[in-house]
Design a protein around this motif. Structure first.
Motif, PDB file in Angstrom:
ATOM      1  N   LEU A 163       0.829  -1.216   0.000  1.00  0.00           N
ATOM      2  CA  LEU A 163       0.000   0.000   0.000  1.00  0.00           C
ATOM      3  C   LEU A 163       0.859   1.260   0.000  1.00  0.00           C
ATOM      4  CD1 LEU A 163      -2.985  -0.696   2.454  1.00  0.00           C
ATOM      5  CD2 LEU A 163      -2.758  -1.244   0.042  1.00  0.00           C
ATOM      6  N   ASN A 164       2.087   1.119   0.521  1.00  0.00           N
ATOM      7  CA  ASN A 164       2.942   2.302   0.606  1.00  0.00           C
ATOM      8  C   ASN A 164       3.384   2.822  -0.752  1.00  0.00           C
ATOM      9  OD1 ASN A 164       2.802   2.422   3.378  1.00  0.00           O
ATOM     10  ND2 ASN A 164       4.480   0.936   3.620  1.00  0.00           N
TER      11      ASN A 164
ATOM     12  N   LEU B 118       1.463   3.561  -2.990  1.00  0.00           N
ATOM     13  CA  LEU B 118       0.357   4.358  -3.504  1.00  0.00           C
ATOM     14  C   LEU B 118       0.321   5.704  -2.782  1.00  0.00           C
ATOM     15  CD1 LEU B 118      -2.022   3.857  -5.465  1.00  0.00           C
ATOM     16  CD2 LEU B 118      -3.341   3.054  -3.494  1.00  0.00           C
ATOM     17  N   ASP B 119       0.226   6.773  -3.550  1.00  0.00           N
ATOM     18  CA  ASP B 119       0.134   8.100  -2.939  1.00  0.00           C
ATOM     19  C   ASP B 119      -1.325   8.376  -2.559  1.00  0.00           C
ATOM     20  OD1 ASP B 119       0.282  10.708  -2.140  1.00  0.00           O
ATOM     21  OD2 ASP B 119       0.795  11.528  -4.122  1.00  0.00           O
ATOM     22  N   THR B 120      -1.573   8.510  -1.262  1.00  0.00           N
ATOM     23  CA  THR B 120      -2.947   8.747  -0.820  1.00  0.00           C
ATOM     24  C   THR B 120      -3.089  10.112  -0.149  1.00  0.00           C
ATOM     25  OG1 THR B 120      -2.427   7.573   1.222  1.00  0.00           O
ATOM     26  CG2 THR B 120      -3.559   6.307  -0.474  1.00  0.00           C
TER      27      THR B 120
ATOM     28  N   GLY C 169      -4.203  13.548   0.760  1.00  0.00           N
ATOM     29  CA  GLY C 169      -5.431  14.266   0.447  1.00  0.00           C
ATOM     30  C   GLY C 169      -6.669  13.380   0.327  1.00  0.00           C
ATOM     31  N   VAL C 170      -6.487  12.059   0.419  1.00  0.00           N
ATOM     32  CA  VAL C 170      -7.649  11.163   0.311  1.00  0.00           C
ATOM     33  C   VAL C 170      -8.284  11.009   1.696  1.00  0.00           C
ATOM     34  CG1 VAL C 170      -8.485   8.854  -0.292  1.00  0.00           C
ATOM     35  CG2 VAL C 170      -6.605   9.900  -1.601  1.00  0.00           C
ATOM     36  N   GLU C 171      -9.561  11.296   1.783  1.00  0.00           N
ATOM     37  CA  GLU C 171     -10.297  11.161   3.039  1.00  0.00           C
ATOM     38  C   GLU C 171     -10.455   9.679   3.380  1.00  0.00           C
ATOM     39  OE1 GLU C 171     -12.488  12.514   6.313  1.00  0.00           O
ATOM     40  OE2 GLU C 171     -11.270  13.660   4.878  1.00  0.00           O
TER      41      GLU C 171
END
Lengths: 94, 497
Positions: A41-42, A44-46, A48-50
């Motif tokens: 999962l790291n 992936l750039d998240t 700003g994702v709520e």
């Protein structure tokens, strides 16, 4: 990051579980393997994702705050390993 | 009498309503079938023969009631569903002697609809598994091949329905636990929209993912059972208030129009149709889609780009929620208590360590870890963020099509013991099912044939938008009407067949 048998023992203690030294070695290796996979999962750039903790989109429906008794004390105690007829009984704590 | 068990729920319900068959006949037929098949399958943890027969006699004395859509129909529940007067073990030693004080909401609904609760089905302990090999009471066998698993965690339910022990079962699905065993056993299984069916009375695993749903031999049966168990429950604040449509009526309407799929756009996500898919699964599923095209459906190629993150996301969230949910098992109010409990700490620790099986302990520990200080953001919060991206993939895809379609499992049912040594390998088997629960959307698995290599059932699943269970049911019913009917599993060990 790696899970050592010592660390597995500490996690078990947090979860109120007791594991044998053999189990700790096995579980540490398995947890290391599984958490290593989860580290994908790291990539992936998240930012700003709520976070989404529930799929519920509707507002929880509340019912009137009225006291009612659906279950009797006797029924609630029926499945307990030890009772005195009124309460759950546990070993002395004081 | 055994022939009655070959019928679908709808067929037997019609016979019951016409008084051609009594509720007692239906119950006895199932009990006979159970007696013959159960020694080979181990699908059930509890058979309530006397209670079921008593209930059948009461129903027979009153006669069929058109207001009761399941009048006299014997049904088996996954043992995660709370039942008064019957044990609810969750496949665990922890709850070996536990008898709930209330029925689950879906059980109340089933009883009100006239269903007869015949017993409880085997499952992976606390619904944690993909093969029913994690049950504390031993594994269930696949009725199509006794050396293979029935899938999990609702494997007992799937095997029971496939073998004709009952006319429907209620399973639960946290990451595929209805759809994957339905696929492995050649039956229909539906995970409804999160909130469509109340979760009250289901022993909780991952509360934001769990959903109960029907497991049946036909799509129409699935619609009939869903109709009964769906709806708002004032005691589950996450259950939806949306009205419950006439699902079975919509199937009748769809089939009356010739069963054409004209105008239906079926999305094919590239992530579900590529690498890692067994050749026999791919060819059987593609043949079903070719049939859909010949019936007028349009295939829409699309992408669900975050699919590769779904297993990690699902397991992090499910384990975190499980570690919290299973904290309630402390040896005080219900469940197993260790004899070694000299003080309160020892009571907690020893009861939990002796009462939980190893897979449950592993998941509780992983859940504890991902929620612990210093790791919460890296695992739990991160997974919750990816969850939103996965849900958005589905919503974007469903702008381009009416339903999304892919295999339910990369392979047919694997052999008993094949995946028990490496837990991660077992988790990876859930690659096609876990994303749906993260999204909250509904899905249905339809049996589409037998694999050319193994001769075992292949399931094709459909996903739809929130509360679009009717789309799933009507598309699947039209396809089902044109597919060859799967026979009941050979069951060579059943006398008289």
């Amino acid at each position: 990051m790696s899970i050592t048998p010592d660390k597995a023992q500490r996690i078990a203690a947090l979860a109120k579980l007791a594991i044998s030294p053999d189990q700790a070695i096995r579980l540490a290796a398995q947890m290391d393997d599984i958490l290593g996979y989860m580290d994908t999962l790291n990539s992936l750039d998240t930012s700003g994702v709520e976070p989404m903790y529930t799929p519920v989109e509707h507002v929880s429906v509340l019912r009137p705050d009225v006291m009612r008794q659906d279950i009797s004390r006797a029924d609630l105690l029926r499945n307990a390993p030890e009772t005195n007829g009124e309460s759950f009984v546990v070993p002395r704590i004081i | 009498m055994s022939d009655l068990c070959q019928h679908s729920l709808t067929q037997v319900r019609d016979l019951l309503c016409a008084r051609e068959v009594s509720a007692t006949d239906a119950t006895l037929a199932c009990l006979t079938r159970i007696e013959r098949t159960e020694p080979h399958l181990s699908a059930l943890l509890h058979v309530a023969a006397d209670q079921a027969l008593d209930q059948a006699r009461i129903l027979d004395a009153k006669g069929p009631d058109p207001a009761q859509p399941l009048w006299g129909v014997p049904i088996i529940l996954k043992d995660v569903v709370a039942t008064v007067g019957m044990p609810t073990t969750c496949g665990s030693r922890m709850l070996e002697h536990f008898e709930p004080v209330c029925d689950a909401h879906c059980v109340t609904q089933l009883k009100a609809a006239g269903a007869i609760i015949l017993g409880k089905a085997n499952m992976d302990e606390f619904a944690m598994g993909s093969s029913t090999e994690n049950s504390a009471y031993g594994p269930t066998k696949n009725p199509w091949n006794l050396a293979h698993v029935p899938g999990g965690s609702s494997g007992g339910s799937a095997a029971s329905v496939a073998a004709g022990q009952c006319f429907a079962s209620i399973g639960t699905d946290t990451g595929g636990s209805i759809r994957q065993p339905a696929s492995f056993c050649g039956i229909v299984g539906m995970k409804p929209t999160y909130g469509r069916v109340s979760r009250r009375g289901l022993v909780a695993y991952g509360s934001s993912l769990d959903q109960a749903g029907p497991m049946t031999r036909t799509v129409r049966d699935c619609a009939t059972v869903l109709q009964v168990i769906a709806g708002h429950d004032p005691l589950d604040s996450t259950s939806m208030t949306a009205p419950v449509p006439d699902y079975a009526g919509q199937i009748t309407q769809a089939l009356a129009q010739g069963g054409s799929l004209r105008g239906v756009r079926i999305g094919m996500p590239e992530e579900y149709w590529g690498q890692g898919l067994a050749a026999e699964v791919e060819s059987t599923c593609r043949a079903a889609l070719d049939l859909a095209v010949s019936l007028g459906a349009e295939i829409v190629p699309l992408s669900l780009p975050h699919t590769r993150y779904a297993i990690a996301t699902s397991y992090i969230l499910a384990m975190a929620e499980a570690s919290s949910n299973l904290a309630r098992f402390d040896g005080v109010r219900y469940g197993y208590r260790s004899a070694q409990a000299e003080d309160l700490q020892a009571l907690y620790v020893n009861s939990r360590s002796e009462g939980f099986g190893e897979e449950v302990q592993r998941r509780i520990m992983l859940g504890t870890y991902v929620l612990s200080a210093g790791y919460y953001d890296a695992y739990y919060k991160k997974a919750a963020q990816v969850r939103r991206l996965i849900r958005q993939d589905f919503l974007d895809a469903l702008q381009q099509c009416d339903v999304i379609c892919g295999p339910a499992s990369p392979t047919t049912a694997f052999a008993l013991g094949e995946n028990t040594t490496d837990p991660l390998q077992m988790y990876l088997k859930d690659v096609f099912t876990v994303a749906l629960n993260l999204s909250g959307l509904p899905g249905l698995c339809l049996p589409v044939g037998l694999g050319a290599d193994t001769g075992l059932p292949v399931g094709l699943q459909f996903f739809a938008n929130t509360l679009q269970e009717e789309s799933l049911l009507t598309v699947a019913a039209r396809l089902e009407a044109h597919l060859p009917t799967l026979p009941m599993p050979g069951l060579p060990y059943v006398a008289g067949r």
